[in-house]
Design a protein around this motif. Sequence first.
Motif, PDB file in Angstrom:
ATOM      1  N   VAL A 195      -2.819   1.567 -11.114  1.00 57.74           N
ATOM      2  CA  VAL A 195      -2.542   0.450 -10.089  1.00 57.74           C
ATOM      3  C   VAL A 195      -2.029  -0.694 -10.486  1.00 57.74           C
ATOM      4  N   SER A 196      -2.594  -1.065 -11.690  1.00 59.97           N
ATOM      5  CA  SER A 196      -1.928  -2.434 -12.370  1.00 59.97           C
ATOM      6  C   SER A 196      -0.591  -2.474 -12.762  1.00 59.97           C
ATOM      7  N   PHE A 197      -0.221  -1.342 -13.246  1.00 60.52           N
ATOM      8  CA  PHE A 197       0.987  -1.304 -13.978  1.00 60.52           C
ATOM      9  C   PHE A 197       2.005  -0.735 -12.925  1.00 60.52           C
ATOM     10  N   CYS A 198       1.490  -0.403 -11.634  1.00 61.75           N
ATOM     11  CA  CYS A 198       2.445   0.214 -10.476  1.00 61.75           C
ATOM     12  C   CYS A 198       2.709  -1.250  -9.822  1.00 61.75           C
ATOM     13  N   LEU A 199       1.813  -2.067  -9.674  1.00 56.32           N
ATOM     14  CA  LEU A 199       2.217  -3.548  -9.354  1.00 56.32           C
ATOM     15  C   LEU A 199       3.033  -4.134  -9.976  1.00 56.32           C
ATOM     16  N   PHE A 200       2.927  -3.935 -11.237  1.00 57.63           N
ATOM     17  CA  PHE A 200       3.787  -4.632 -12.211  1.00 57.63           C
ATOM     18  C   PHE A 200       5.188  -4.284 -12.026  1.00 57.63           C
ATOM     19  N   GLY A 201       5.302  -2.829 -11.821  1.00 60.43           N
ATOM     20  CA  GLY A 201       6.472  -2.233 -11.785  1.00 60.43           C
ATOM     21  C   GLY A 201       7.322  -2.378 -10.358  1.00 60.43           C
ATOM     22  N   PHE A 202       6.502  -2.761  -9.313  1.00 56.66           N
ATOM     23  CA  PHE A 202       6.918  -3.246  -7.966  1.00 56.66           C
ATOM     24  C   PHE A 202       7.440  -4.597  -8.289  1.00 56.66           C
ATOM     25  N   LEU A 219       0.696  -1.259   0.000  1.00 60.55           N
ATOM     26  CA  LEU A 219       0.019   0.150  -0.075  1.00 60.55           C
ATOM     27  C   LEU A 219       0.741   1.343   0.133  1.00 60.55           C
ATOM     28  N   GLY A 220       2.002   1.161   0.714  1.00 58.04           N
ATOM     29  CA  GLY A 220       2.787   2.428   0.876  1.00 58.04           C
ATOM     30  C   GLY A 220       3.403   2.809  -0.399  1.00 58.04           C
ATOM     31  N   TYR A 221       4.178   1.821  -0.939  1.00 61.13           N
ATOM     32  CA  TYR A 221       4.898   1.877  -2.442  1.00 61.13           C
ATOM     33  C   TYR A 221       3.894   2.044  -3.456  1.00 61.13           C
ATOM     34  N   VAL A 222       3.011   1.206  -3.613  1.00 60.74           N
ATOM     35  CA  VAL A 222       2.320   1.379  -4.923  1.00 60.74           C
ATOM     36  C   VAL A 222       1.314   2.517  -4.636  1.00 60.74           C
ATOM     37  N   GLY A 223       0.870   2.993  -3.649  1.00 60.02           N
ATOM     38  CA  GLY A 223      -0.284   3.880  -3.385  1.00 60.02           C
ATOM     39  C   GLY A 223       0.779   5.158  -3.791  1.00 60.02           C
ATOM     40  N   ALA A 224       2.100   5.548  -3.443  1.00 54.59           N
ATOM     41  CA  ALA A 224       2.778   6.735  -3.645  1.00 54.59           C
ATOM     42  C   ALA A 224       3.019   6.574  -5.422  1.00 54.59           C
ATOM     43  N   ALA A 225       3.555   5.344  -5.975  1.00 56.53           N
ATOM     44  CA  ALA A 225       3.706   5.279  -7.148  1.00 56.53           C
ATOM     45  C   ALA A 225       2.436   5.572  -8.054  1.00 56.53           C
ATOM     46  N   ALA A 226       1.276   5.143  -7.414  1.00 57.66           N
ATOM     47  CA  ALA A 226       0.054   5.397  -8.021  1.00 57.66           C
ATOM     48  C   ALA A 226      -0.325   6.872  -8.167  1.00 57.66           C
ATOM     49  N   SER A 227       0.023   7.422  -7.176  1.00 55.60           N
ATOM     50  CA  SER A 227      -0.480   8.973  -6.804  1.00 55.60           C
ATOM     51  C   SER A 227       0.421   9.809  -7.787  1.00 55.60           C
ATOM     52  N   LYS A 228       1.713   9.614  -7.939  1.00 54.18           N
ATOM     53  CA  LYS A 228       2.520  10.236  -8.889  1.00 54.18           C
ATOM     54  C   LYS A 228       1.955  10.232 -10.445  1.00 54.18           C
ATOM     55  N   SER A 229       1.641   8.853 -10.651  1.00 55.79           N
ATOM     56  CA  SER A 229       1.299   8.877 -12.008  1.00 55.79           C
ATOM     57  C   SER A 229      -0.077   9.304 -12.170  1.00 55.79           C
ATOM     58  N   ALA A 233     -16.536  12.086 -22.879  1.00 55.09           N
ATOM     59  CA  ALA A 233     -17.896  11.377 -22.702  1.00 55.09           C
ATOM     60  C   ALA A 233     -18.288  10.648 -21.606  1.00 55.09           C
ATOM     61  N   HIS A 234     -17.516   9.869 -21.187  1.00 55.05           N
ATOM     62  CA  HIS A 234     -17.533   9.163 -19.692  1.00 55.05           C
ATOM     63  C   HIS A 234     -16.797   9.475 -18.720  1.00 55.05           C
ATOM     64  N   PRO A 235     -16.802  10.521 -18.023  1.00 52.95           N
ATOM     65  CA  PRO A 235     -15.622  11.282 -17.049  1.00 52.95           C
ATOM     66  C   PRO A 235     -15.524  10.150 -15.860  1.00 52.95           C
ATOM     67  N   VAL A 236     -16.670   9.695 -15.275  1.00 45.97           N
ATOM     68  CA  VAL A 236     -16.567   8.830 -14.207  1.00 45.97           C
ATOM     69  C   VAL A 236     -15.800   7.546 -14.683  1.00 45.97           C
ATOM     70  N   TRP A 237     -16.098   6.983 -15.706  1.00 45.01           N
ATOM     71  CA  TRP A 237     -15.316   5.698 -16.356  1.00 45.01           C
ATOM     72  C   TRP A 237     -13.997   5.744 -16.585  1.00 45.01           C
ATOM     73  N   MET A 238     -13.733   7.316 -17.224  1.00 43.37           N
ATOM     74  CA  MET A 238     -12.311   7.557 -17.438  1.00 43.37           C
ATOM     75  C   MET A 238     -11.558   7.665 -16.144  1.00 43.37           C
ATOM     76  N   VAL A 239     -11.970   8.186 -15.073  1.00 46.01           N
ATOM     77  CA  VAL A 239     -11.137   8.021 -13.875  1.00 46.01           C
ATOM     78  C   VAL A 239     -10.987   6.604 -13.347  1.00 46.01           C
ATOM     79  N   GLY A 240     -12.070   6.125 -13.321  1.00 45.09           N
ATOM     80  CA  GLY A 240     -11.841   4.639 -12.834  1.00 45.09           C
ATOM     81  C   GLY A 240     -11.136   3.727 -13.754  1.00 45.09           C
ATOM     82  N   PHE A 241     -11.302   3.912 -14.970  1.00 43.10           N
ATOM     83  CA  PHE A 241     -10.238   2.988 -15.803  1.00 43.10           C
ATOM     84  C   PHE A 241      -8.969   3.438 -15.658  1.00 43.10           C
TER      85      PHE A 241
END
Length: 253
Positions: free
Chosen positions: A148-155, A104-114, A134-142
Amino acid sequence: MNVHAVRAIYRFEMNRAFRTWAQSIIAPVLTTSLYFIVFGSAIGSRMGDIGGVDYGAYIIPGLLMLSLLSESISNASFGIYMPKWSGTIYELLSAPVNWVEVLLGYVGAAASKSLLLGTLILLTARAFVPYSIAHPVWMVGFLLLTVVSFCLFGFIIGLWADSFQKLQVVPLLVITPLTFLGGAFYSIGMLPEPWQTVSLFNPVVYLISGLRWAFYGQADVHIAVSTGMTLAFMSACLAVVWWVFKTGHRIRR
């Protein structure tokens, strides 16, 4: 849950990013701006619309993904590799924290920076080309799911790497070429067969297609498929991280 440990790791990583803000934030934004100038303004003005969307606006999801994928991997991998390289990883391993809190600490920080970088890129894009979402909520979610997925991969890469050179192998030699070939600057529907079918084996196609649907309501691949592929990738990364911490493989220097 040791909230203090998560906050300490998160704050340390965020402070490190802001100490090197020119490299961590300004450089990717300037690079993306050059893409907008060359492809969006210079070349885009000579091209027609794609699916009713101006070419300069059409490439925004691809350029956003191009920056976020590489930066997410680099931020997360460098964050966990530095303690291994300096030897301070033993302090982390001996502290009363479990693998979930470290993650949570490392991936959360990396995701925040991204996500901060992604926001700056979207604001920069507005200076070069008008666009709508067209779909701002979906854009933020996706976007959050992808980051998060690629921060996990980078980790995972940071845990695996035993040199600084190995940290750059996957972002430079794998992710960047796949992004360019994944429809960042075009629709795969414009390709003749069999290249359309071959492109579907590129996992980045599903990421760019999902984000493009969120922007303009059109995609090369159904949005459900894009979401499912991203969730499957994130689940696989979580399983690998769990296995690494349970076995201790590649964590120590």
